[in-house]
Design an enzyme around this catalytic site. Structure first.
Site, PDB file in Angstrom:
ATOM      1  N   SER A  95       0.836  -1.189   0.000  1.00 35.53           N
ATOM      2  CA  SER A  95       0.000   0.000   0.000  1.00 35.53           C
ATOM      3  C   SER A  95       0.884   1.258   0.000  1.00 35.53           C
ATOM      4  O   SER A  95       1.797   1.340  -0.815  1.00 35.53           O
ATOM      5  CB  SER A  95      -0.922  -0.062   1.213  1.00 35.53           C
ATOM      6  OG  SER A  95      -2.127   0.542   0.939  1.00 35.53           O
ATOM      7  N   ASP A 141      -8.806  -5.188  -6.041  1.00 38.38           N
ATOM      8  CA  ASP A 141      -8.485  -4.123  -5.098  1.00 38.38           C
ATOM      9  C   ASP A 141      -8.727  -2.785  -5.794  1.00 38.38           C
ATOM     10  O   ASP A 141      -8.116  -2.501  -6.823  1.00 38.38           O
ATOM     11  CB  ASP A 141      -7.002  -4.257  -4.699  1.00 38.38           C
ATOM     12  CG  ASP A 141      -6.493  -3.052  -3.920  1.00 38.38           C
ATOM     13  OD1 ASP A 141      -7.310  -2.263  -3.415  1.00 38.38           O
ATOM     14  OD2 ASP A 141      -5.250  -2.920  -3.818  1.00 38.38           O
ATOM     15  N   HIS A 159      -6.370  -6.278  -1.803  1.00 42.40           N
ATOM     16  CA  HIS A 159      -5.324  -5.360  -1.354  1.00 42.40           C
ATOM     17  C   HIS A 159      -4.198  -6.075  -0.571  1.00 42.40           C
ATOM     18  O   HIS A 159      -4.443  -6.621   0.499  1.00 42.40           O
ATOM     19  CB  HIS A 159      -5.976  -4.296  -0.475  1.00 42.40           C
ATOM     20  CG  HIS A 159      -5.176  -3.045  -0.300  1.00 42.40           C
ATOM     21  ND1 HIS A 159      -4.738  -2.278  -1.358  1.00 42.40           N
ATOM     22  CD2 HIS A 159      -4.735  -2.407   0.806  1.00 42.40           C
ATOM     23  CE1 HIS A 159      -4.083  -1.235  -0.912  1.00 42.40           C
ATOM     24  NE2 HIS A 159      -4.052  -1.286   0.416  1.00 42.40           N
TER      25      HIS A 159
END
Ligand SMILES: *[C@@H]1O[C@H](CO)[C@@H](O)[C@H](O)[C@H]1NC(C)=O
Ligand SMILES: *[C@@H]1O[C@H](CO)[C@@H](O)[C@H](O)[C@H]1NC(C)=O
Ligand SMILES: *[C@@H]1O[C@H](CO)[C@@H](O)[C@H](O)[C@H]1NC(C)=O
Length: 489
Positions: free
Chosen positions: A181, A422, A447
């Site tokens: 991320s 995601d 994700h």
């Protein structure tokens, strides 16, 4: 612990986190917001590095220092004589403790990588790496919050890595940086900025192209919409049609109180936006963390589609809420004003340099229209911090425009891994840039799935994704050791 991530979503409804369309919907984190931090295992040793406050200046206050936490597991380290590799996991916008127990990539693959040491570093000002008091104080102090930036953060990581290689006499150990991320963005940017420190990067679910309108604003919510539509056309239709039903009801006398009853809210709704934001967040988080084996999107749609025949739209939406959050006596829909580190820190980071324009048009998603307005966003940042954001800084400093043209001859050894379910994958690197700057994505992944702890129940495509990543990294090592050998002879 292995199952934490798979079932963590069940705990979701008790918490709220910042999700207005004008800021990032899910937090930009590998960790589902509701995962409870577990304690860090005893194989990990915690250290503090006396870190420079300001790497880029020579003002007197630049020399102030703070204690930055890093964690090392060197239990099986082959040692400096072997030039054994070092893996460095970059913390992102939250306390490191939340990641470590569930980031399994290093752990699970240690044998295959002849992995011997791995270091995890806490992003400056998060977790136990907050200088000068609490994060609240740092963020509220205009003299300190300016030091809270991605460039300072990766400079911190560089300094710690250089220091550690020296301390371990491991100058020739190859370093691979890993992050998910926002941490994945940092890993890829680190490889570009500090090639002499890391020989490669694994950037999982890193939306480095969600800046400066490289990615269309509606990328995020388009993926959320597709996820639901692919799970069930009727579920998608129901959600799509529900917003106007909510609005219509809300406009009637006593409508809001009627909505509060229908959705069993713990306290009466103040406005229908509270309900709509709550649902918006639920759908977005379900999509972002649509992990196997439970697949939360399927769970929500199971509730919506599975409601008895004749159930009206609101009843179906509520059945989705129940399916997702479990049976409860009531559902808390008020945004909490919790000043978690992530909320505090990420709010500042997105209001300064990490401006991620997420919005949606009038008919491009299953959600009501909510275009991102840079003007409105800048005004809200001004009122919070007294300074406007710098929406073009990320692309100026790290690049992003015409990424293939720019990076194909310059960059090497970066894996951009993604799962196309995601929503943040819409801002990820999905095309091959060169023979060693590679997208590795799965159609059904979510994700940061690839870097989470593996489980017996993992689908074959996920097992394969991880295997491919490992093989690529092994290839980087092989080349590196060959070069090292040649140059030393
Ligand atoms: C680091 O590697 C060791 C194996 O050498 C492993 O036991 C440990 O769990 C790893 N740490 C992380 C964070 O994956
Ligand atoms: C909005 O989108 C739906 C489904 O994609 C389509 O059927 C409808 O015609 C669109 N409406 C407008 C006004 O564009
Ligand atoms: C992805 O999931 C869908 C069902 O949700 C399935 O039909 C499809 O085959 C899967 N695709 C891959 C590549 O596994």
């Amino acid at each position: 612990m292995k199952h934490q991530i798979s079932f963590g979503w069940l705990l979701l409804l008790s918490v709220t986190f910042f999700t207005t369309v004008s800021s990032a919907p899910g937090r930009l984190s590998p960790v589902h917001p509701k995962i409870k931090p577990a304690s860090v295992s005893e194989d990990f040793e915690t250290f503090f590095y006396t870190q420079t406050l300001d790497h880029f200046n020579y003002k007197p206050e630049s020399y102030r220092t703070f204690q930055q936490r890093y964690i090392i597991n060197s239990k099986h380290w082959g040692g400096a004589e072997e030039n054994a590799p070092i893996f460095a996991y970059f913390g992102e916008e939250g306390p490191l403790d939340e990641d470590l127990p569930i980031i399994g990539f290093l752990n699970d693959n240690a044998p295959r990588l002849t992995l011997r040491i791995n270091i995890s570093k806490q992003h400056r000002f998060y977790g136990k790496s907050v200088p000068f008091g609490t994060l609240d104080e740092v963020i509220n102090d205009e003299n300190t919050r300016g030091y809270f930036s991605s460039a300072q953060a990766i400079a911190d990581y560089a300094e710690v890595l250089v220091y550690l290689k020296e301390k371990l006499s491991a100058q020739n150990s190859p370093v691979i940086v890993i992050g998910g991320s926002y941490g994945g963005m940092l890993a890829s940017w680190f490889r570009l900025k500090y090639p002499h420190i890391a020989i490669g990067a694994l950037a999982s679910s890193a939306p480095i192209l969600y800046f400066d309108n490289i990615t269309p604003q509606d990328g995020y919510y388009s993926v959320v919409t597709n996820d639901f539509r692919e799970a069930s056309e009727s579920c998608y239709e129901t959600i799509r049609n529900s917003w106007s039903v909510i609005d219509e009801l809300a406009s009637r006398p006593n409508g809001i109180s009627f909505l509060s009853q229908r959705f069993k809210t713990c306290s009466p709704l103040g406005t229908s936006s509270e309900l709509k934001d709550y649902l918006d967040t639920m759908y977005a988080v379900a999509a972002q963390y649509n992990h196997p084996p439970t697949y939360p999107v399927t769970v929500v749609c199971g509730g919506i589609d599975g409601a008895p025949e004749g159930t009206d739209i609101l009843g179906r939406i509520f059945a989705g809420v129940v399916a997702y959050g479990g049976e409860r006596s009531c559902y808390e829909m008020k945004k909490s004003n919790s000043a978690s580190q992530t909320n505090l820190g990420w709010s500042w980071q997105t209001c300064s340099e990490l401006v991620i324009p997420i919005g949606r048009g009038s008919n491009d998603t299953m959600f009501p229209s909510a275009p991102f307005s840079l003007n409105d966003f800048a005004n809200s940042c001004m009122s919070k911090y007294g300074v406007p954001p710098r929406p073009h800084w990320v692309t100026t400093y790290y690049g992003g425009h015409d990424i293939k043209l720019v990076l194909q001859r310059f960059a090497s050894n970066i894996i951009f891994s993604n799962g196309l379910r995601d929503p943040y994958s819409s801002g990820g690197v999905l095309e091959k840039i060169s023979d060693s700057v590679l997208p590795i994505y799965t159609v059904n992944g979510s994700h940061c799935l690839d870097i989470l702890t593996s489980s017996q129940s993992d689908p074959q495509w996920l097992v394969m994704q991880r295997q491919v990543e490992i093989e690529i990294i092994r290839g980087w090592f092989a080349k590196y050791y060959a070069d090292l050998h040649t140059l030393q002879i």
